[in-house]
Scaffold this motif. Sequence first.
Motif, PDB file in Angstrom:
ATOM      1  N   LEU A   1      47.852  25.635  15.755  1.00 20.64           N
ATOM      2  CA  LEU A   1      47.370  26.902  16.301  1.00 20.64           C
ATOM      3  C   LEU A   1      45.940  26.751  16.841  1.00 20.64           C
ATOM      4  O   LEU A   1      45.091  27.598  16.625  1.00 20.64           O
TER       5      LEU A   1
ATOM      6  N   SER B   1      44.459  25.633  13.397  1.00 18.63           N
ATOM      7  CA  SER B   1      45.526  24.741  12.926  1.00 18.63           C
ATOM      8  C   SER B   1      45.285  24.324  11.476  1.00 18.63           C
ATOM      9  O   SER B   1      44.142  24.273  11.016  1.00 18.63           O
TER      10      SER B   1
ATOM     11  N   HIS C   1      60.567  24.201  10.252  1.00 19.83           N
ATOM     12  CA  HIS C   1      61.224  25.243  11.032  1.00 19.83           C
ATOM     13  C   HIS C   1      60.296  26.448  11.187  1.00 19.83           C
ATOM     14  O   HIS C   1      60.088  26.940  12.301  1.00 19.83           O
TER      15      HIS C   1
ATOM     16  N   GLY D   1      57.211  25.807  13.482  1.00 21.90           N
ATOM     17  CA  GLY D   1      57.543  25.849  14.899  1.00 21.90           C
ATOM     18  C   GLY D   1      57.639  27.257  15.428  1.00 21.90           C
ATOM     19  O   GLY D   1      57.139  27.573  16.516  1.00 21.90           O
ATOM     20  N   VAL D   2      58.264  28.140  14.649  1.00 22.48           N
ATOM     21  CA  VAL D   2      58.396  29.536  15.060  1.00 22.48           C
ATOM     22  C   VAL D   2      57.033  30.222  15.105  1.00 22.48           C
ATOM     23  O   VAL D   2      56.711  30.943  16.050  1.00 22.48           O
TER      24      VAL D   2
ATOM     25  N   VAL E   1      54.072  28.912  15.560  1.00 19.84           N
ATOM     26  CA  VAL E   1      53.281  28.418  16.693  1.00 19.84           C
ATOM     27  C   VAL E   1      53.717  29.110  17.987  1.00 19.84           C
ATOM     28  O   VAL E   1      52.879  29.458  18.829  1.00 19.84           O
ATOM     29  N   ARG E   2      55.013  29.343  18.145  1.00 19.66           N
ATOM     30  CA  ARG E   2      55.510  29.962  19.369  1.00 19.66           C
ATOM     31  C   ARG E   2      55.318  31.472  19.393  1.00 19.66           C
ATOM     32  O   ARG E   2      55.259  32.084  20.463  1.00 19.66           O
ATOM     33  N   ASP E   3      55.220  32.104  18.196  1.00 18.57           N
ATOM     34  CA  ASP E   3      55.167  33.567  18.137  1.00 18.57           C
ATOM     35  C   ASP E   3      54.428  33.990  16.877  1.00 18.57           C
ATOM     36  O   ASP E   3      55.018  34.498  15.925  1.00 18.57           O
ATOM     37  N   GLU E   4      53.112  33.803  16.876  1.00 21.22           N
ATOM     38  CA  GLU E   4      52.330  33.976  15.650  1.00 21.22           C
ATOM     39  C   GLU E   4      52.398  35.386  15.099  1.00 21.22           C
ATOM     40  O   GLU E   4      52.485  35.597  13.884  1.00 21.22           O
TER      41      GLU E   4
ATOM     42  N   GLU F   1      60.389  35.839  18.805  1.00 20.28           N
ATOM     43  CA  GLU F   1      61.213  34.930  18.011  1.00 20.28           C
ATOM     44  C   GLU F   1      60.958  35.016  16.519  1.00 20.28           C
ATOM     45  O   GLU F   1      61.875  34.872  15.705  1.00 20.28           O
ATOM     46  N   ARG F   2      59.700  35.262  16.109  1.00 18.29           N
ATOM     47  CA  ARG F   2      59.395  35.254  14.681  1.00 18.29           C
ATOM     48  C   ARG F   2      60.175  36.329  13.929  1.00 18.29           C
ATOM     49  O   ARG F   2      60.398  36.203  12.715  1.00 18.29           O
TER      50      ARG F   2
END
Length: 359
Positions: A10, A14, A225, A228-229, A231-234, A239-240
């Motif tokens: 992040l 991170s 898993h 990854g989610v 990072v894409r949609d904090e 998606e989260r």
Amino acid sequence: MTQHSVDVALGARSYSIRIGPGLLRDAEALAAAAPGRHVLLVTDANVARHHLAPVQAAFGERRLETCVLPPGEQEKTLARFGELIGRLADMGASRDATVVALGGGVVGDLAGFAAATWMRGIRFVQVPTTLLAMVDSSVGGKTAVDLPQGKNLVGAFHQPAAVFADTDVLATLPARELAAGLAEVLKYGAIGDAGFFAWLERHMEALLAREPTAVAEAIARSCAHKAGVVVRDETEQGERALLNFGHTFGHAIETEQGYGGLLHGEAVAVGMLLAAELSARLGLAPAADRTRLEALVAGFGLPVRIPPGLDPDALLRHMRLDKKNRSGALRLVLWRGLGRAEVVEGVEDAAVRAVLAAG
């Protein structure tokens, strides 16, 4: 046994999730994660009996304040949050202070929310001691407290600076708590990785026996898993939300029971089966996949039905307060079968109530 490491990328925020044995005794790493002058260590009475001493020792002569809370979800309140804020104020904690959470999801959520709000956000370290916390609540930065009206309604996103998941501590975890954590593990397979779900079916006995290699692998795959989610949609704009598979039903059960009945993971297990049943009734998914899910849930020793005596209408009212809902319409995480979850908008109340009534 080899340690695992999962990175949550992040940018400037991170951090790494370290997974393996002996991490509570790694004083150098723990101390390095809390470099400031003040440390507030938050735990509960059950965890303190087994694991407090080595973590306290890691901080040496620095100014350490320890707060030992009573155990249980019923403690995750605004009053307890206020108590932690008061402790930070009394110790004169400055912006370089660190809050360390040693415990399960309740301790992590409370301590994290205090860290998120003290001086608009200070450093926070997660040292989870339950399987559920290791694979779910310690990762991703969700912090919150409960209200009588609903679970996790007051909170903030605040990422930890580090996560230390010491698999040795699971030896002292009651069997019921272990099973509750396995509910969140199997969720990752259910929502997005049918191959992992099949791996869990094959390794069910090893996981229940706490075989170290299997347990560490399950934790690492679950954390990877979720990382990854996140990072894409904090902040859960898309998606989260899928990570909440079973949670809208489960939170309603927990709330109606006054946070003193099923454990969180147990309620989520029931909730996943209710979501799978609703998906089948709506023609979204094959009933056979729900049957397979129920077999694994039951195999892990988790409940598969709503506890007796809970009113379907009361559960539905709690579900309407869920944070995913928009403009008063139910918005649920359902699935198209194993490994294929999705958010479904505008689900009719009558369909949800029918599933709740059937239990």
